[in-house]
Design a protein around this motif. Sequence first.
Motif, PDB file in Angstrom:
ATOM      1  N   CYS A  67       0.573  12.864   1.512  1.00 20.41           N
ATOM      2  CA  CYS A  67       1.091  11.494   1.514  1.00 20.41           C
ATOM      3  C   CYS A  67       1.313  10.965   0.101  1.00 20.41           C
TER       4      CYS A  67
ATOM      5  N   LEU B 115     -10.030   3.305   6.152  1.00 17.51           N
ATOM      6  CA  LEU B 115      -9.655   3.422   7.554  1.00 17.51           C
ATOM      7  C   LEU B 115     -10.292   4.677   8.162  1.00 17.51           C
ATOM      8  N   PRO B 116     -10.606   4.626   9.451  1.00 18.50           N
ATOM      9  CA  PRO B 116     -11.371   5.719  10.061  1.00 18.50           C
ATOM     10  C   PRO B 116     -10.502   6.871  10.558  1.00 18.50           C
TER      11      PRO B 116
ATOM     12  N   ASP C 132       0.878  -1.167   0.000  1.00 18.66           N
ATOM     13  CA  ASP C 132       0.000   0.000   0.000  1.00 18.66           C
ATOM     14  C   ASP C 132       0.907   1.206   0.000  1.00 18.66           C
ATOM     15  N   SER C 133       0.433   2.308  -0.553  1.00 18.00           N
ATOM     16  CA  SER C 133       1.264   3.506  -0.563  1.00 18.00           C
ATOM     17  C   SER C 133       0.415   4.730  -0.250  1.00 18.00           C
ATOM     18  N   GLY C 134       1.049   5.867  -0.245  1.00 15.22           N
ATOM     19  CA  GLY C 134       0.338   7.109  -0.007  1.00 15.22           C
ATOM     20  C   GLY C 134      -0.704   7.386  -1.082  1.00 15.22           C
ATOM     21  N   LEU C 135      -0.527   6.788  -2.233  1.00 17.00           N
ATOM     22  CA  LEU C 135      -1.496   6.981  -3.312  1.00 17.00           C
ATOM     23  C   LEU C 135      -2.815   6.310  -2.970  1.00 17.00           C
ATOM     24  N   GLU C 136      -2.748   5.127  -2.398  1.00 15.11           N
ATOM     25  CA  GLU C 136      -3.985   4.462  -1.976  1.00 15.11           C
ATOM     26  C   GLU C 136      -4.615   5.239  -0.807  1.00 15.11           C
ATOM     27  N   ALA C 137      -3.746   5.677   0.116  1.00 19.85           N
ATOM     28  CA  ALA C 137      -4.278   6.418   1.258  1.00 19.85           C
ATOM     29  C   ALA C 137      -4.964   7.700   0.801  1.00 19.85           C
ATOM     30  N   ALA C 138      -4.319   8.411  -0.121  1.00 18.41           N
ATOM     31  CA  ALA C 138      -4.887   9.679  -0.590  1.00 18.41           C
ATOM     32  C   ALA C 138      -6.186   9.452  -1.353  1.00 18.41           C
TER      33      ALA C 138
ATOM     34  N   HIS D   4       5.328   5.703   6.890  1.00 16.58           N
ATOM     35  CA  HIS D   4       4.448   4.560   7.180  1.00 16.58           C
ATOM     36  C   HIS D   4       3.016   4.976   7.503  1.00 16.58           C
TER      37      HIS D   4
ATOM     38  N   GLN E 139      -8.386   2.936   1.394  1.00 12.36           N
ATOM     39  CA  GLN E 139      -8.018   2.021   2.479  1.00 12.36           C
ATOM     40  C   GLN E 139      -9.154   1.757   3.459  1.00 12.36           C
TER      41      GLN E 139
ATOM     42  N   VAL F  10       4.907   8.938  -0.692  1.00  8.25           N
ATOM     43  CA  VAL F  10       5.033   7.490  -0.854  1.00  8.25           C
ATOM     44  C   VAL F  10       4.195   7.034  -2.039  1.00  8.25           C
TER      45      VAL F  10
ATOM     46  N   PHE G  10      -6.938   8.173   9.436  1.00 13.64           N
ATOM     47  CA  PHE G  10      -5.747   7.329   9.476  1.00 13.64           C
ATOM     48  C   PHE G  10      -5.456   6.751   8.090  1.00 13.64           C
ATOM     49  N   GLY G  11      -4.193   6.761   7.711  1.00 10.19           N
ATOM     50  CA  GLY G  11      -3.764   6.112   6.474  1.00 10.19           C
ATOM     51  C   GLY G  11      -2.400   5.505   6.692  1.00 10.19           C
ATOM     52  N   ASP G  12      -2.053   4.487   5.889  1.00  8.73           N
ATOM     53  CA  ASP G  12      -0.720   3.925   6.074  1.00  8.73           C
ATOM     54  C   ASP G  12      -0.196   3.309   4.792  1.00  8.73           C
ATOM     55  N   ALA G  13       1.068   3.005   4.811  1.00  8.46           N
ATOM     56  CA  ALA G  13       1.730   2.335   3.692  1.00  8.46           C
ATOM     57  C   ALA G  13       2.530   1.190   4.253  1.00  8.46           C
TER      58      ALA G  13
END
Lengths: 324, 324, 324, 324
Positions: free
Chosen positions: D134, C95-96, C83-89, D121, C93, D138, C99-102
């Motif tokens: 983010c 997530l509540p 997973d990367s910041g691209l998925e988080a952005a 992360h 993901q 990443v 929160f995001g992560d890679a």
Amino acid sequence: MTEPTGSTLTDALAEARRKYRNWGRWGPDDALGTLNYIDDGKRSAAVAVARAGRVFSLALEFNRDGPRSGSRGRGNPIHTMLDSGLEAAAGAQGLPHGFGDADDVVFMPLRAGTHWDGLGHVYDKGFAWNGRRCEDVVTGAGDQVTGVERQAASFVTRGVLLDVGRAVGDGELPDGFVITEHHLRTTIAAQGPSSAIDRGDIVLVRTGQLARCRRLAGWGGYTTGAAPGLSFGVLGWLHGSEIAAVATDTFTVEVRPHEFDPPCVLPLHQIAIPNIGLFLGEMFDTDALAADCAADGVYEFLLVAAGLPITGGVGAPVNPIAIK
Amino acid sequence: MTEPTGSTLTDALAEARRKYRNWGRWGPDDALGTLNYIDDGKRSAAVAVARAGRVFSLALEFNRDGPRSGSRGRGNPIHTMLDSGLEAAAGAQGLPHGFGDADDVVFMPLRAGTHWDGLGHVYDKGFAWNGRRCEDVVTGAGDQVTGVERQAASFVTRGVLLDVGRAVGDGELPDGFVITEHHLRTTIAAQGPSSAIDRGDIVLVRTGQLARCRRLAGWGGYTTGAAPGLSFGVLGWLHGSEIAAVATDTFTVEVRPHEFDPPCVLPLHQIAIPNIGLFLGEMFDTDALAADCAADGVYEFLLVAAGLPITGGVGAPVNPIAIK
Amino acid sequence: MTEPTGSTLTDALAEARRKYRNWGRWGPDDALGTLNYIDDGKRSAAVAVARAGRVFSLALEFNRDGPRSGSRGRGNPIHTMLDSGLEAAAGAQGLPHGFGDADDVVFMPLRAGTHWDGLGHVYDKGFAWNGRRCEDVVTGAGDQVTGVERQAASFVTRGVLLDVGRAVGDGELPDGFVITEHHLRTTIAAQGPSSAIDRGDIVLVRTGQLARCRRLAGWGGYTTGAAPGLSFGVLGWLHGSEIAAVATDTFTVEVRPHEFDPPCVLPLHQIAIPNIGLFLGEMFDTDALAADCAADGVYEFLLVAAGLPITGGVGAPVNPIAIK
Amino acid sequence: MTEPTGSTLTDALAEARRKYRNWGRWGPDDALGTLNYIDDGKRSAAVAVARAGRVFSLALEFNRDGPRSGSRGRGNPIHTMLDSGLEAAAGAQGLPHGFGDADDVVFMPLRAGTHWDGLGHVYDKGFAWNGRRCEDVVTGAGDQVTGVERQAASFVTRGVLLDVGRAVGDGELPDGFVITEHHLRTTIAAQGPSSAIDRGDIVLVRTGQLARCRRLAGWGGYTTGAAPGLSFGVLGWLHGSEIAAVATDTFTVEVRPHEFDPPCVLPLHQIAIPNIGLFLGEMFDTDALAADCAADGVYEFLLVAAGLPITGGVGAPVNPIAIK
């Protein structure tokens, strides 16, 4: 003839886009591209082609001595054992009543061996197949729209071998040899009616380069140097014939070096995959099949070439099976 | 009936070895086991079974959310991108004339998803298939004698679906359900003549466990807990019917928990693979095919289930294709 | 001088075995080899060497553009994202509360980048370190006796840089340059008293080959071609000086091509690892450290070079830290 | 006390952002976060702390039996052999003059074993460390700005062990135990002056959970269930004490279940990493070190915990070395 009339790659690409682009042809949600040419009727007819029950695997073996060079992270499959007969024989497994087992893992680029390029593999000016933005299609999580799992049941149709290496050369075309539409038509004519191309067929073009590697017992520049392959000018034929896919016994289907001034990266791919929606198969080992075809004069067969459905894959390793 | 007459596993194994061992049947160098039952004539007849051109992929998707638990290093496929459309869109690839691409890799146990157990996967008292010492067959370099690359063209034959889940149950057999020869015969009788088993067939047994996981949207104990599956007593039928392979929609083909007192590890495997030379297919997704068979009453088809020929593999990931 | 007096490799190996073999020196169960030369007192003195608090990482970056060629399955590290910041952005993901992560994975040969050769890496006539049969030590499950996890806390001692490239050459020794004991002594003399070698030291030999690759912006033959390195004749000095380990800025520590007629594979390794029990470090990037040493004339430092303790590893990737 | 005064997680996060955010503190290009607290002077003083020369590795062994559960692709390291002593002994390598060797590979999530969380992360509302988006930090190619290779030489400083498990409990805190600032201060007081915390220190908090897993010989819920760990309220102390990093013998540093109503994912991470720029170390095995500290009453040491510099990594596997 469909040779590019533009004098430059930019012109040639522009013309090819204008002439061959299939975007929207199968609706906005399409994930099959030219595999749409195959339907139950086509498959039913394809099955009828197989009569003798002779069978051929067209896959290279997948192993660490394969053709890939390793640059940009694209090496050969690394197959290693979690447990082997040596551990079992040594009694190191602690299993009861005489039971022993072995297990293994593999790490591999999806395009390491015989494979289909997925529709998400190549983009043209930021566009993937069907006119979608490439960043909307293939993310870090893989191809979200046209991943190879979506074609899991699609590569079943009539296959036709065009043994250009034999028909035009002495069995092996030299590296850098540009296969034109004329060569394809000459091959079809020489091989006879069983190699007439119909809508929905998968065409296998044999150049003989793989046979040369085998003869010389080394990969040489198979994935990195010059190679015989399709001319950019063949795109018109590929598009107009409405075939479902084309595969070769080379690493890139298209000729290397390319026919345009450098720098130039896979111009045929750039039109075929994102614009036509055409599937390209690479490193198909057609040698045993070709020998059989040369012997009985029959160049058509049932082809079942279902790649491994790795979710989101932009390539599908495959063990293609031809049945005559 | 061929239920084990011995009262203990040791006795049962001994009796099964005596009755079903095929060592030497196809010569000392054999690497095909029961796939030897398939020949050109068999394949020719199998192809003739397919008429309608309907096609089914029997593979689970290969991805990190698959059923494996990860114990002993045996997890799910991990598919990751070397480059994606995001890099291409961001102009980070430095490629000319509008070209962009994506590429990917996978790390996976060969038995992570739908697969054939290779002949080198299981041993009986230190012996692999055909009576070879397991340490002479499968070393750290993989299976040197019967690796899955040697069966690359072998899994092409008539397939027959035995939908025991539907014929004996309500579509899903409960976990721990012991499928006996009686159940198989009942299913064949219920399904009608298209499911009569012949020499060289590949038999697909559907238990419905996979359908249950799908219905409950979770793998639960699919690879670790109880499961419906074949009784040890079915070995006689598997051997005597001279089928080429048997596959199920479960993780181990055979029932879990096993029918003998613990500790007990895959006793059916222990006879089937090293003694009979029988290929076992696991995690075959037969649900869509089964629905089609239930609808038209035809339970036979052309099956092309050629695994990926990873040199030395003791397992072969596969995308099995059924054509009706 | 300790040049081999035998006229052939066979003689040279035999003589070296007779003179330098340390088998049994640290008891039958030893898993530390020459690291036994390091004790609390040595470490206490080594720590006292570091005064200024300047720190240097001697590791190459681990990535797919590293120096390995990929032959025999030995490529570069392949680092990919789960997973990367691209998925988080993209909000993919689920997530509540913002929160995001890679997360990421790596596949790599343990000797892909900067590493210690484990004691189980090389054998001499079937014998591993301390006179054990190699098949009893390193099985498919890895090194059962001397795996790198057993030296997890052992690579802490005084380090000394011998910048032979600067002392003998102009900063870069040419490929194929044979570093003799004479060159080492010349370097020590030129560098002054801080580079006197004591028991339990780890010696870093800088040839300048890595600097050349950096200057030319390409790996060239770094892992496959000629390289400057230690003469086979240096084994006497390596043994007699009772150092704990030796590492270089090259791929094999020893000179390539070797000093004996082909075919010849790493003869210095063959004596150093299984016979002396000496640890060899490869691809240590000493350039920044060397510049600092040249500037202040101090060539000693605290070296903490603890490899990753991969259970059963025959190599340990490492980020060596020098503290002056 | 620095317990969150807001009654909800949203409020608590907002307050923590307002109070503890370090964005811009070390300039716009920063890639070191709280490691900036360490300088030559700090390291020089840290080295002086180590006197006896006793050394401790704080890494778990990296292997397939580790604590990870495998969900979301995050399993344990898979270490396999490319060649082993068995191949060498069998003469299968074809190498001359008695030379034999073994080689190995590993596939692992970077957070599979003992590791540092990289600055890339975790994100807070789409922002990574220092206020960067983010998706700009990443990508599929890894962390382009703050990858772990940029801290290759940074984890060298004074370490202090806070053995909360011993000071507050009987050696093992129960799962779910919330460690507050009060507990930390109590521990420091109980341990004496060597555990006073200074700017730039790396603090190791021992809960005893790892010791419990070891005692019970199983990972249980170590990575998936309840665990003792830091309260969200400790963030004020973590920020105000200006430590360089904090590590624990647990999987997530912070307590599980979290102190807020579900759904809630790692709220301490969400503030610590992207807002404070604080490095978190996980699965540090402090048990042997803690026994030594308990014995001599000295809780400070030189800590060299340089992770493997995998380019673009958002985690760094590490073998941390403590020297007393």
